[in-house]
Design a protein around this motif. Structure first.
Motif, PDB file in Angstrom:
ATOM      1  N   ALA A 116       8.399   1.541  -0.271  1.00 48.39           N
ATOM      2  CA  ALA A 116       7.831   0.244   0.095  1.00 48.39           C
ATOM      3  C   ALA A 116       7.934  -0.740  -1.066  1.00 48.39           C
ATOM      4  O   ALA A 116       8.198  -1.936  -0.867  1.00 48.39           O
ATOM      5  CB  ALA A 116       6.375   0.420   0.521  1.00 48.39           C
ATOM      6  N   HIS A 121       7.670  -4.957  -0.200  1.00 51.31           N
ATOM      7  CA  HIS A 121       6.539  -5.159   0.686  1.00 51.31           C
ATOM      8  C   HIS A 121       5.309  -5.495  -0.157  1.00 51.31           C
ATOM      9  O   HIS A 121       5.132  -4.950  -1.252  1.00 51.31           O
ATOM     10  CB  HIS A 121       6.267  -3.899   1.506  1.00 51.31           C
ATOM     11  N   ILE A 124       1.374  -1.229   1.335  1.00 47.13           N
ATOM     12  CA  ILE A 124       1.804  -0.107   2.163  1.00 47.13           C
ATOM     13  C   ILE A 124       0.571   0.637   2.645  1.00 47.13           C
ATOM     14  O   ILE A 124      -0.326   0.956   1.848  1.00 47.13           O
ATOM     15  CB  ILE A 124       2.766   0.843   1.398  1.00 47.13           C
TER      16      ILE A 124
END
Length: 619
Positions: A116, A121, A124
């Motif tokens: 991730a 991102h 997560i």
């Protein structure tokens, strides 16, 4: 069979059913022994690569980790992971426990977090792999979805785990074959330990009830003792030494405990080199520990201990367990005997002695520390300065930003050009105001910073959530107590040229205040008074002066959950490590430790305490 490239991670199974990874360095060490095959002896002494793992040995035959001082067995495994994943890049993800130290995530979790992170991102959710946590990459924090408790996380670079290529078995056993099945067997190990253990196993397999036979090496044999041996049943190769012969027996001195006697082997039995692996068609496998009776175990333990000590083979001590333990004290550790039967390097000797405290010191021998005033200091609950609102506090550290950049506020994760996304109690400032911290330059919604300040200690200080720069004077939530410090006339291991600074912390149990996790609830204080030690050197005195500042700022201890006992609402250490073991280092909290003083100075600096802090305290 799988044709692939992979990184190898060695893992052990904990009491909660989770596979925990060994460090890259330990995995490299185990892998080296595995690749060496039978010549390495089939056991891995973990203390050779990590001193903290000194009691542990891995038996590659049974794939178990054995702790010699307690007899605890845990399964281990050799697991494969994608070379492009976290272990193949040397990336380790860790979370901060209540003791202020860092614990690596399970490999599966670490790989998920790293994946991730690489995809950029912002966070997560680990619920999909069975954990009720969210990892926020902007604040580098772990959030418990149920309790909302937060912990720090970090991403650390370490060694890359060992790499393997080619044909990979789904389940790896030992020894690892390094060539075709028709390859000749490797030369047997001729160390005293392997020779002794294999002779005992051979005697047990063949039903021996007489005294043990110890095969004697060639250097102990006269030229006339050469005899030809027929091949063992079912084997196509003769188990001969490098000259194609094996030396015959010699009469040993009467004082020897272990004697070779012809009656030890049943009539008609032939025996090759005891350390030789069985031939490809041989039905004789590894001897199960259950086949060794009490007599053979005792005989093996006594014999091996004496041979190991005499030959200088490195050994790991085994405690003489007693009391409620199922181990018979008369055997001086049945755990050691079982390991001996498995051919692992165990010696039944006295364990190293734990020395927590110095020899007794009289009052007249206790001296004050030059350059440090007084010999004790007390703390009480310090309240935040009244009359200053959060907005007034933050105003000292912020510069308003009229034209914010088009990037995220790392507190609420909304764009800085949009209003704050914070949904908690409403601060009095406008949600679209943006400010820049004066020293580090990081930019946030002022609304978010006020909310963060209100959720903290509200002591007039602020810590940047991105780079951890501290603004103002950071204080903690340490309960009231007393800190004593003085000189004693004894030296610490590794510091023979100076005396010792002894620190004694005393904190009584009490009731939690509004700044604590559970206001109004009682808290316990285990293990007090706690004795800690520093060398009376220039750097040791510097550390003491900074510890006094940390004590005054209530940063040495906190109230939380003990990582050692699991008890909640108790006094715990707060991110500044202390040495509580005076004359040894069996627990990792003692001396010698060449890096300790530098490490604790770095930990104090992370709390905003440096040499400049001592001048601030005087002011």
């Amino acid at each position: 069979m799988l044709l692939a490239s992979a990184v190898v991670v060695w893992e052990w199974l904990n009491e909660h059913g989770r596979w925990r990874p060994y460090s890259p360095a330990v995995s490299h060490h185990i892998e080296a022994v595995v690749r060496a095959g039978p010549r390495a002896g089939g056991s891995v002494v973990l203390g050779q690569v990590d001193s903290r793992l000194a009691p542990y040995i891995i038996d590659l035959q049974s794939m178990n980790q054995f702790r010699q001082d307690t007899g605890t067995l845990r399964p281990v495994r050799r697991n494969y992971y994608d070379p492009s994943s976290a272990p193949g890049k040397g990336v380790v993800w860790e979370w901060e426990n209540d003791n202020g130290s860092w614990t690596p995530y399970d490999m599966e979790v670490g790989i998920t977090i790293q994946h991730a992170y690489e995809k950029q991102h912002p966070w997560i959710d680990l619920t999909s792999i069975g954990f009720s946590y969210v990892i926020d990459f902007n604040t580098m924090g772990q959030i418990n979805r149920q309790t909302q408790r937060q912990r720090r996380v970090r991403r650390r670079l370490d060694l890359i785990y060992p790499m393997v290529t080619g044909t990979l078995p789904k389940a790896q056993s030992w020894p690892v074959s390094s060539g075709p099945a028709t390859s000749p067997p490797m030369s047997p190990c001729s160390c005293p330990q392997c020779v002794l253990v294999m002779s005992v196993k051979a005697a047990v397999v063949n039903g021996s009830t007489g005294p043990l036979q110890l095969p004697v090496t060639r250097k102990n044999m006269p030229p006339s003792g050469v005899v030809k041996l027929p091949p063992p049943p079912g084997s196509g190769a003769k188990p001969l030494d490098s000259t194609g012969t094996i030396r015959g027996p010699l009469k040993t001195a009467p004082s020897q405990v272990i004697r070779r006697q012809a009656s030890s082997m049943p009539t008609g039995t032939t025996m090759g080199s005891p350390a030789s692996p069985p031939g490809p068609n041989s039905k004789t496998g590894r001897v199960a520990l259950a086949t060794l009776n009490r007599t053979n175990l005792q005989r093996l333990a006594i014999a091996q201990s004496r041979v190991l000590i005499a030959s200088g083979v490195p050994t790991v001590p085994v405690k003489n367990l007693n009391g409620s333990s199922p181990v018979n004290p008369a055997l001086a550790g049945i755990t050691g005997i079982l390991m001996s039967a498995a051919g692992l390097p165990v010696c039944l000797t006295r364990p190293p002695k734990l020395v927590l405290h110095p020899p007794p010191v009289s009052k007249s021998e206790i001296k004050s520390i030059p350059g440090v005033s007084n010999t004790s200091r007390k703390t009480t609950k310090k309240q935040a300065k009244k009359g200053k609102t959060p907005e007034e506090v933050l105003k000292k550290y912020l510069q308003k930003v009229r034209h914010p950049p088009d990037e995220d506020c790392t507190i609420c994760m909304e764009r800085l050009t949009a209003p704050s996304g914070y949904k908690g109690p409403q601060p009095t400032v406008k949600p679209d105001l943006v400010g820049k911290l004066s020293r580090c330059g990081h930019i946030y919604h002022i609304y978010c910073l006020v909310a963060m300040y209100n959720n903290g200690n509200k002591d007039g200080s602020l810590q940047c959530p991105t780079c951890k720069t501290i603004y103002g004077v950071k204080t903690g939530t340490q309960p009231p107590g007393k800190m004593e410090y003085h000189l004693i006339p004894h030296s610490l291991p590794g510091h023979p040229d100076c005396k010792t600074i002894r620190i004694i912390y005393s904190i009584p149990p009490g009731i939690q205040g509004p700044e604590h996790p559970n206001p109004g609830k009682s808290f316990s204080a285990r293990g007090f008074p706690r004795h800690c030690y520093l060398p009376d050197s220039e750097k040791g005195r510097k550390v003491l002066k900074l510890l006094l500042v940390a004590w005054d700022r209530r940063l040495i201890f906190a109230i939380g959950t003990s990582s050692t006992t699991g008890e909640s609402d108790t006094v715990i250490w707060n991110e500044v490590h202390h040495k509580t073991e005076f004359g040894s280092n069996l627990t990792g909290h003692g001396y010698p430790d060449a890096n300790y003083l530098d490490n604790v100075l770095a930990e104090l600096a992370a709390q905003g305490i440096s040499e400049d802090s001592t001048a601030q305290e005087k002011d």
